[in-house]
Design an enzyme around this catalytic site. Structure first.
Site, short mmCIF file in Angstrom:
data_model
loop_
_atom_site.label_atom_id
_atom_site.label_comp_id
_atom_site.label_asym_id
_atom_site.label_seq_id
_atom_site.Cartn_x
_atom_site.Cartn_y
_atom_site.Cartn_z
N GLY A 1 -6.06 -2.28 -6.78
CA GLY A 1 -4.85 -1.86 -7.46
C GLY A 1 -4.77 -2.50 -8.83
O GLY A 1 -5.38 -3.53 -9.08
N MET A 2 -4.02 -1.87 -9.72
CA MET A 2 -3.75 -2.42 -11.04
C MET A 2 -2.27 -2.26 -11.31
O MET A 2 -1.74 -1.14 -11.27
CB MET A 2 -4.58 -1.71 -12.12
CG MET A 2 -4.36 -2.26 -13.52
SD MET A 2 -4.76 -4.03 -13.64
CE MET A 2 -3.55 -4.56 -14.85
N GLU A 3 -1.61 -3.38 -11.59
CA GLU A 3 -0.16 -3.45 -11.61
C GLU A 3 0.46 -2.92 -12.89
O GLU A 3 1.46 -3.49 -13.39
CB GLU A 3 0.29 -4.89 -11.39
CG GLU A 3 -0.10 -5.88 -12.48
CD GLU A 3 -1.46 -6.53 -12.33
OE1 GLU A 3 -1.73 -7.51 -13.04
OE2 GLU A 3 -2.26 -6.05 -11.50
N ASN A 4 -0.04 -1.84 -13.45
CA ASN A 4 0.55 -1.28 -14.65
C ASN A 4 2.05 -1.03 -14.43
O ASN A 4 2.42 -0.39 -13.44
CB ASN A 4 -0.14 0.03 -15.02
CG ASN A 4 -1.64 -0.15 -15.20
OD1 ASN A 4 -2.08 -1.04 -15.92
ND2 ASN A 4 -2.42 0.67 -14.54
N GLU B 1 1.15 -5.86 -5.64
CA GLU B 1 1.35 -5.21 -6.94
C GLU B 1 2.84 -5.20 -7.33
O GLU B 1 3.19 -5.38 -8.50
CB GLU B 1 0.80 -3.78 -6.92
CG GLU B 1 -0.62 -3.65 -6.37
CD GLU B 1 -1.64 -4.54 -7.06
OE1 GLU B 1 -1.42 -4.92 -8.23
OE2 GLU B 1 -2.66 -4.88 -6.44
N HIS C 1 3.88 -8.44 -8.91
CA HIS C 1 3.52 -8.58 -10.31
C HIS C 1 4.64 -8.11 -11.25
O HIS C 1 4.63 -8.44 -12.44
CB HIS C 1 2.25 -7.78 -10.61
CG HIS C 1 0.98 -8.55 -10.39
ND1 HIS C 1 0.72 -9.75 -11.02
CD2 HIS C 1 -0.11 -8.27 -9.63
CE1 HIS C 1 -0.48 -10.18 -10.65
NE2 HIS C 1 -1.00 -9.32 -9.80
N GLU D 1 -1.58 -14.79 -11.13
CA GLU D 1 -1.98 -14.51 -9.75
C GLU D 1 -1.50 -15.53 -8.72
O GLU D 1 -1.19 -15.17 -7.59
CB GLU D 1 -3.50 -14.36 -9.66
CG GLU D 1 -4.03 -13.17 -10.46
CD GLU D 1 -3.48 -11.82 -9.98
OE1 GLU D 1 -2.89 -11.76 -8.89
OE2 GLU D 1 -3.65 -10.83 -10.72
#
Length: 653
Positions: A300-303, A327, A330, A349
């Protein structure tokens, strides 16, 4: 020359300027054959304010060799920062819009590309005269990009629907300089807007607080909160949406949307509400999830506003729904309060892992959270055993030397050792509710800012003056400086014993299955139907450690627990495939092949190829056969990693 402020991974002069706003005006063109790299054509407009004492004669931005800069120009004073101005030359596909300054009215500026590092270059723009302290400038850069490491183009066969191509950007850590010229450092935050024209039949989405479709298949976005450049993200594909909560929707390819809705309907709001109770208001408006094509190599990428996630989370029974808690966390730690440099990635993190586990405790209970944390600790132990505890990357505060790509420093340490440090701070406080209140105050104090460890720890001691008076930052063996600057195993480990109630039954059951003579009466008395994902993961990890099992045991285990051996939960599938390979169970090799055909996540793909290549000839043959059949659907970086495992030649990037 690194960015002022000490970010050695940036070639920019970020410290000399205050970046107020970025506007992107882009056209997306997929390649004619649907394979290879397409092109992004358009402009980036930067609204700048010269910082006091900064060097005002030049502006340095981060860029990449894959970006072709056509022109830089100053816009007339008073030009709205988010109004589109057509680029010149072959980048312009239409007439200038009414009310926009004509291209020939702009003031062209000299530009120069200078070398910086393997992962980027410096774009040097010379101003007509040195900018004065506090002077506001609006700069437009016309450019073209497409085949850089942060702009990913997927052929139809790399998608779930296999009908249309797909593109997305991935900014973390220093990849967005191949998306648009920018201050590519987490130390700088700004708002942004974008106008993106895409081909008919495609939809564009971005990490933005508002989304609107206009005529000519043009999409308009605005991010009203300041964010660092690495969180600006774009995806274009055959994408549809479904609401799953009062402020959440899922986006996915049409063939995945029903599964996505079923998996997350009503789930996200519960996690968000608990996060708000613990850490303060959720400031981003919406929390949407984009389920990426199967070749997406990350979990996942927490955009912000639009988390990109692997479709592996679609287990069909919500057994992996809680993975999204990381996510979501974040949203406060990383996106709202951000590490000022990648050398202090643990601030993003470590705090997020702590926040994730606090939310998990509220929702699922302490025992389950401790079990999940035990799996994380095991990953940290495995990492440090592999690298050696004294490896310099096993510090929380890294010194990233000039020329070193922050990507090459990525490992488990900032996550799990960072979690242990934040847990130690909570231990010093001694009252969970007081530490929860501190985290809310921490977020409120540093929201929309980029900070260092010294900032965070100074605020901790300021918030708890009684602890400062006791000198808790210098307790022998537990000094804050030791935590930050000394590699090695965490000097304090949080108590995970509440997880024993779940771990011991899993350990005992694994021991029964590892015995030479199976005691089926005792085995059948253990009911695993109520076990959640991480208890089953822990059980399979124990079985894997004890493998190879006595002959016939794995086959009987497979028949006994179809919930495990035939499930669609990716975490369980990974471990079951590892058990198959460790026990040379050729009759079930098809499950390994099916799993690798179904997804391309790096976390799952690489361990299985390593296991196959370390096995006997049939397993090695399975590796070659599977890679030959699936290479085209993998991300290029994952392709190269697998080639290295298999001893194949890797082309230079």
């Amino acid at each position: 020359m690194a960015a002022l402020g000490g970010d050695t991974a940036s070639a920019s002069s970020a410290g000399a300027w205050s970046l107020r706003h970025v506007h992107l005006s882009l056209r997306v063109a997929f390649p004619a054959a649907g394979a290879g790299a397409g092109r992004l054509r358009g402009s980036a407009r930067l609204e700048l304010l010269r910082a006091r004492g900064g060097a005002g004669g030049q502006l340095r931005l981060d860029t990449h060799r894959s970006v072709s800069v056509r022109r830089a120009a100053l816009l007339p004073p008073g030009t709205p920062p988010d109004r589109d101005t057509p680029p010149t030359g072959d980048l312009c596909d239409g007439d200038p819009r009414d009310g926009d300054p004509a291209p020939d009215a702009l003031q062209p500026l000299p530009v120069q590309i200078q070398p910086f590092a393997s992962f980027g270059q410096a774009l040097v723009i010379t101003l007509p005269s040195p900018a004065r302290d506090g002077q506001r400038l609006t700069l437009q850069i016309d450019y073209e990009a497409g085949d850089g490491p942060g702009v990913c183009w997927l052929a139809p066969e790399q998608t779930a629907g296999k009908r249309k191509p797909f593109m997305y950007t991935q900014g973390q850590a220093v990849l967005n300089r191949s998306f648009f010229p920018c201050f590519d450092t987490p130390s700088i935050k700004c708002t942004y807007s974008a106008t993106v024209k895409v081909p008919e039949g495609f939809v564009a989405v971005m990490s933005a607080t508002s989304w609107e479709k206009k005529e000519d298949n043009t999409f308009v976005f605005k991010m009203s909160q300041p964010i660092p450049s690495y969180l600006i993200a774009l995806a274009v594909g055959d994408i549809v949406a479904a609401d799953v909560g009062p402020r959440s929707r899922v986006w996915a390819e049409p063939c995945l949307i029903e599964a996505a809705k079923e998996e997350y309907d009503g789930v996200i709001e519960e996690f968000l509400a608990v996060g708000e109770k613990l850490f303060g208001p959720y400031v981003w408006g919406r929390y949407d999830i984009l389920f990426m094509p199967p070749s997406f190599p990350f979990g996942g990428m927490e955009n912000p506003c639009l988390t990109f996630v692997t479709p592996c989370l679609l287990a069909g029974d919500r057994s992996l729904a809680d993975v999204i808690i990381h996510e979501i966390s974040h949203s406060w730690f990383g996106n709202l309060v951000t590490n000022a440099s990648w050398g202090e990635f643990w601030l993003n993190e470590g705090f997020t892992m702590y926040a994730q586990r606090r939310i998990c405790t509220e929702v699922y209970g302490l025992a389950y959270t401790c079990l999940e944390a035990a799996t994380g600790r095991a990953l940290l132990r495995q990492h440090m055993d592999t690298t050696g505890e004294d490896h310099p990357l096993n510090k929380l505060r890294l010194v990233i030397e000039p020329g070193i790509n922050p990507e090459d420093t990525y490992n488990e340490t900032p996550y799990e050792k960072g979690f242990c440090f934040v847990s130690y701070l909570a231990h010093l406080v001694g009252d969970e509710s007081k530490f929860d209140a501190f985290l809310q105050a921490y977020v409120n104090r540093f929201k929309f800012q980029s900070i260092t460890a010294d900032d965070a720890l100074s605020f901790f001691l300021e918030y708890f003056p009684e602890l400062k008076e006791k000198g808790v930052d210098s307790i022998p063996g537990l000094e804050f400086s030791r935590w930050l600057d000394t590699p090695g195993w965490p000097p304090f480990l949080p108590d995970l014993s509440p997880g024993d109630a779940l771990m011991k039954p899993a350990e005992e059951l694994a021991e029964l299955w590892a015995a030479d003579g199976l005691n089926m009466e005792v085995i059948e008395a253990v009911d695993i139907t109520a076990w959640r994902t991480y208890q089953l993961v822990y059980f399979l990890d124990q079985v894997l450690q004890k493998s190879p099992l006595p002959q016939g045991n794995v086959e009987r285990l497979s028949k006994m627990y179809p919930k495990v051996s035939r499930c669609q939960n990716a975490e369980l599938r990974l471990r079951w495939c590892q058990i198959i390979l460790k026990n040379n169970l050729e009759a079930e090799y098809s499950k390994v092949k099916d799993f690798l055909h179904s997804q391309g996540k790096q976390k799952y793909t690489l361990p299985l190829y390593r296991a196959m290549w370390a096995g006997p000839e049939p397993a090695r043959a399975l590796a070659m056969e599977t890679f030959s059949a699936t290479a085209h659907q993998l991300h290029v970086h994952v392709q190269n990693y697998v080639k290295k495992i298999l001893g194949m030649e890797v082309a230079e990037a």
